[in-house]
Design a protein around this motif. Structure first.
Motif, PDB file in Angstrom:
ATOM      1  N   ALA A  88       1.171  -0.784  -9.483  1.00 25.20           N
ATOM      2  CA  ALA A  88       0.487  -1.995  -9.028  1.00 25.20           C
ATOM      3  C   ALA A  88       1.035  -3.248  -9.698  1.00 25.20           C
ATOM      4  O   ALA A  88       1.008  -4.334  -9.121  1.00 25.20           O
ATOM      5  CB  ALA A  88      -1.018  -1.875  -9.293  1.00 25.20           C
ATOM      6  N   TRP A 136       7.066  -5.816  -5.882  1.00 27.83           N
ATOM      7  CA  TRP A 136       6.251  -5.327  -4.765  1.00 27.83           C
ATOM      8  C   TRP A 136       5.425  -6.501  -4.278  1.00 27.83           C
ATOM      9  O   TRP A 136       4.429  -6.879  -4.895  1.00 27.83           O
ATOM     10  CB  TRP A 136       5.362  -4.181  -5.242  1.00 27.83           C
ATOM     11  CG  TRP A 136       4.869  -3.298  -4.141  1.00 27.83           C
ATOM     12  CD1 TRP A 136       5.284  -3.294  -2.845  1.00 27.83           C
ATOM     13  CD2 TRP A 136       3.869  -2.291  -4.239  1.00 27.83           C
ATOM     14  NE1 TRP A 136       4.608  -2.337  -2.125  1.00 27.83           N
ATOM     15  CE2 TRP A 136       3.733  -1.697  -2.956  1.00 27.83           C
ATOM     16  CE3 TRP A 136       3.078  -1.807  -5.281  1.00 27.83           C
ATOM     17  CZ2 TRP A 136       2.838  -0.676  -2.695  1.00 27.83           C
ATOM     18  CZ3 TRP A 136       2.190  -0.792  -5.027  1.00 27.83           C
ATOM     19  CH2 TRP A 136       2.071  -0.216  -3.748  1.00 27.83           C
ATOM     20  N   GLN A 161       3.770  -6.485   1.159  1.00 21.86           N
ATOM     21  CA  GLN A 161       4.065  -5.057   1.091  1.00 21.86           C
ATOM     22  C   GLN A 161       2.850  -4.272   0.615  1.00 21.86           C
ATOM     23  O   GLN A 161       2.569  -3.174   1.105  1.00 21.86           O
ATOM     24  CB  GLN A 161       5.255  -4.807   0.169  1.00 21.86           C
ATOM     25  CG  GLN A 161       6.577  -5.273   0.740  1.00 21.86           C
ATOM     26  CD  GLN A 161       7.706  -5.186  -0.275  1.00 21.86           C
ATOM     27  OE1 GLN A 161       7.509  -5.338  -1.485  1.00 21.86           O
ATOM     28  NE2 GLN A 161       8.915  -4.928   0.216  1.00 21.86           N
ATOM     29  N   ARG A 162       2.117  -4.825  -0.335  1.00 19.13           N
ATOM     30  CA  ARG A 162       0.923  -4.136  -0.827  1.00 19.13           C
ATOM     31  C   ARG A 162      -0.185  -4.159   0.224  1.00 19.13           C
ATOM     32  O   ARG A 162      -0.970  -3.211   0.329  1.00 19.13           O
ATOM     33  CB  ARG A 162       0.445  -4.749  -2.144  1.00 19.13           C
ATOM     34  CG  ARG A 162       1.401  -4.447  -3.303  1.00 19.13           C
ATOM     35  CD  ARG A 162       0.802  -4.729  -4.657  1.00 19.13           C
ATOM     36  NE  ARG A 162       0.504  -6.128  -4.828  1.00 19.13           N
ATOM     37  CZ  ARG A 162      -0.623  -6.604  -5.353  1.00 19.13           C
ATOM     38  NH1 ARG A 162      -1.583  -5.780  -5.736  1.00 19.13           N
ATOM     39  NH2 ARG A 162      -0.800  -7.887  -5.496  1.00 19.13           N
ATOM     40  N   TYR A 167       0.725  -1.421   2.546  1.00 18.96           N
ATOM     41  CA  TYR A 167       0.429  -0.119   1.926  1.00 18.96           C
ATOM     42  C   TYR A 167      -1.048   0.224   2.064  1.00 18.96           C
ATOM     43  O   TYR A 167      -1.411   1.337   2.456  1.00 18.96           O
ATOM     44  CB  TYR A 167       0.828  -0.149   0.446  1.00 18.96           C
ATOM     45  CG  TYR A 167       0.284   1.017  -0.350  1.00 18.96           C
ATOM     46  CD1 TYR A 167       0.906   2.258  -0.309  1.00 18.96           C
ATOM     47  CD2 TYR A 167      -0.866   0.879  -1.124  1.00 18.96           C
ATOM     48  CE1 TYR A 167       0.403   3.339  -1.024  1.00 18.96           C
ATOM     49  CE2 TYR A 167      -1.382   1.948  -1.832  1.00 18.96           C
ATOM     50  CZ  TYR A 167      -0.743   3.178  -1.788  1.00 18.96           C
ATOM     51  OH  TYR A 167      -1.247   4.246  -2.485  1.00 18.96           O
ATOM     52  N   HIS A 168      -1.927  -0.718   1.770  1.00 15.29           N
ATOM     53  CA  HIS A 168      -3.358  -0.435   1.829  1.00 15.29           C
ATOM     54  C   HIS A 168      -3.874  -0.386   3.259  1.00 15.29           C
ATOM     55  O   HIS A 168      -4.894   0.260   3.535  1.00 15.29           O
ATOM     56  CB  HIS A 168      -4.136  -1.474   1.019  1.00 15.29           C
ATOM     57  CG  HIS A 168      -3.978  -1.317  -0.468  1.00 15.29           C
ATOM     58  ND1 HIS A 168      -3.028  -1.986  -1.188  1.00 15.29           N
ATOM     59  CD2 HIS A 168      -4.637  -0.520  -1.353  1.00 15.29           C
ATOM     60  CE1 HIS A 168      -3.115  -1.645  -2.461  1.00 15.29           C
ATOM     61  NE2 HIS A 168      -4.078  -0.757  -2.593  1.00 15.29           N
ATOM     62  N   ARG A 201      -3.777   0.543  -5.262  1.00 15.75           N
ATOM     63  CA  ARG A 201      -2.799  -0.184  -6.070  1.00 15.75           C
ATOM     64  C   ARG A 201      -3.238  -1.640  -6.171  1.00 15.75           C
ATOM     65  O   ARG A 201      -2.571  -2.556  -5.724  1.00 15.75           O
ATOM     66  CB  ARG A 201      -1.398  -0.063  -5.452  1.00 15.75           C
ATOM     67  CG  ARG A 201      -0.804   1.328  -5.546  1.00 15.75           C
ATOM     68  CD  ARG A 201      -0.639   1.766  -7.013  1.00 15.75           C
ATOM     69  NE  ARG A 201       0.001   3.055  -7.147  1.00 15.75           N
ATOM     70  CZ  ARG A 201      -0.638   4.219  -7.208  1.00 15.75           C
ATOM     71  NH1 ARG A 201      -1.976   4.238  -7.128  1.00 15.75           N
ATOM     72  NH2 ARG A 201       0.019   5.335  -7.353  1.00 15.75           N
ATOM     73  N   LEU A 234      -7.279  -8.144  -2.003  1.00 17.16           N
ATOM     74  CA  LEU A 234      -5.931  -8.701  -2.106  1.00 17.16           C
ATOM     75  C   LEU A 234      -5.906 -10.140  -1.600  1.00 17.16           C
ATOM     76  O   LEU A 234      -5.266 -11.014  -2.192  1.00 17.16           O
ATOM     77  CB  LEU A 234      -4.944  -7.843  -1.313  1.00 17.16           C
ATOM     78  CG  LEU A 234      -4.573  -6.483  -1.909  1.00 17.16           C
ATOM     79  CD1 LEU A 234      -3.819  -5.639  -0.882  1.00 17.16           C
ATOM     80  CD2 LEU A 234      -3.728  -6.659  -3.171  1.00 17.16           C
ATOM     81  N   GLU A 278      -8.515  -8.438  -6.556  1.00 14.86           N
ATOM     82  CA  GLU A 278      -7.730  -7.218  -6.779  1.00 14.86           C
ATOM     83  C   GLU A 278      -8.551  -6.084  -7.397  1.00 14.86           C
ATOM     84  O   GLU A 278      -8.071  -5.325  -8.243  1.00 14.86           O
ATOM     85  CB  GLU A 278      -6.500  -7.509  -7.649  1.00 14.86           C
ATOM     86  CG  GLU A 278      -5.543  -8.506  -7.026  1.00 14.86           C
ATOM     87  CD  GLU A 278      -4.194  -7.918  -6.711  1.00 14.86           C
ATOM     88  OE1 GLU A 278      -4.004  -6.712  -6.911  1.00 14.86           O
ATOM     89  OE2 GLU A 278      -3.329  -8.689  -6.252  1.00 14.86           O
TER      90      GLU A 278
END
Length: 342
Positions: free
Chosen positions: A36, A41, A45-46, A49-50, A264, A303, A308
């Motif tokens: 994380a 990253w 992109q995160r 991913y989520h 993450r 996010l 976070e």
């Protein structure tokens, strides 16, 4: 004579019910779960991913996988007569379609390992039953997946022959048909569509797996046609996960813990979700689709707002599907103190 299938033209969106979409699904692994704190990253992109997150293996998915592996072996040497199939049944949002798709992906990847560099093979086909389907509409879904051209100039028999011939040539082992509850066999069109599926099962040397909402109580298994189907197919119930016995709670906690460890978020405290496992079950009714929605949206919100981390307060702010919210707020439903909303 049809000898090759032409994949559909690549577009921005290719559903899994097309060759392009299915191949993309099979070929695209989940994004690796990087650290994380990795500054390379990016936020986007995160978020991606989520948004996709993880697919959790439930006891029902294990049962489905085991049942289909056995049926593939059982049907492999079947030259004539009725091949055996499987029906995945259960309430909405319990993960039936996800289980079916993951099953298909596993079978296709295994076939690729056994038959490397054989691009002409098509081990798995995935379609959904169109609403108010007719036999021609159904077989056209098969043809659309295969990218067969000139469908508008072909009648039902011609399309059926072309599809069956091609699937036999390409070594198709598994045919996945979703939303079979949409076939109302009390109507003429629905009855004829059911007959078409039965006919395809006899023409194509593959194992057929159906998925639908509460198929046992649908018209699909009633009457003469229903008795024939029931005599060929076994049913696996994909039920909501319970939260009663210690064993039930352990299964739920393990799944929640897997989701927790996959997050993450830079301010996430490990086992935060596990601490709210009872509450999460009360919110989602043990339905994996609702649970996945809740955690993924909460992660994305955290996010976007920069916090976070996922808190119970944030989870409370996430609106789920209407059915899930109605279940969670059913008057007279008794919740444990740890499940009650503040």
């Amino acid at each position: 004579m049809v000898t090759t299938a032409q994949p559909a033209t690549t577009s921005t969106f290719s559903p899994l019910t097309t060759w392009d979409g299915w191949q993309q699904f099979v070929d695209t692994p989940h994004a690796p779960a990087r650290d994380a704190g990795d500054q390379e990253w990016t936020l986007e992109q995160r978020e991606d991913y989520h948004a996709r997150f993880v697919v959790l293996k439930t006891p029902a998915m294990d049962a489905i996988s085991t049942a289909v592996r056995r049926l593939l072996l059982l049907n492999r040497g079947q030259q004539g007569g009725a091949r055996r199939g499987l029906i995945i049944s259960g309430p909405a949002t319990t993960g039936k379609t996800t289980a079916m798709q993951q099953l298909g992906r596993t079978v296709e990847l295994a076939d690729r390992r056994r038959h490397p560099n054989q691009d002409e093979r098509l081990p798995v086909l995935f379609i959904t039953v169109p609403p108010s389907s007719t036999p021609k509409m159904l077989i056209s879904e098969f043809a659309r997946f295969l990218g067969l051209p000139t469908l508008e100039r072909m009648n039902q028999i011609q399309i059926t022959n072309a599809v069956c011939e091609l699937l036999c040539e390409m070594g198709t082992q598994l045919v996945l048909v979703d939303d079979v509850h949409l076939m109302d066999t009390r109507s003429r069109a629905g009855a004829e569509t059911s007959d078409q599926l039965k006919y395809l099962g006899e023409r194509i040397p593959a194992t057929f797996v159906y998925s639908g909402i509460d198929v046992e109580t649908s018209p699909l298994l009633t009457g003469v046609r229903g008795s024939q189907l029931a005599g060929r197919f076994k049913i696996v119930r994909n039920q909501p996960l319970r939260y009663g016995s210690d064993a039930d709670k352990q299964i739920w906690h393990d799944l929640v813990r897997s989701m927790d460890s996959a997050l993450r978020l830079r301010r996430h405290r490990p086992d935060t979700l596990v601490a709210h496992a009872a509450y999460l079950h009360a919110r989602t009714g043990g339905r994996m689709g609702s649970l996945s929605h809740l955690i993924r949206e909460a992660a994305l919100v955290s996010l976007l707002d920069g916090t976070e981390k996922i808190t119970k307060k944030l989870l409370e702010q996430i609106e789920l599907d209407t059915a899930a919210e109605q279940r969670a707020r059913t008057p007279g439903r008794r919740l444990m103190p740890s499940q009650r909303r503040p």
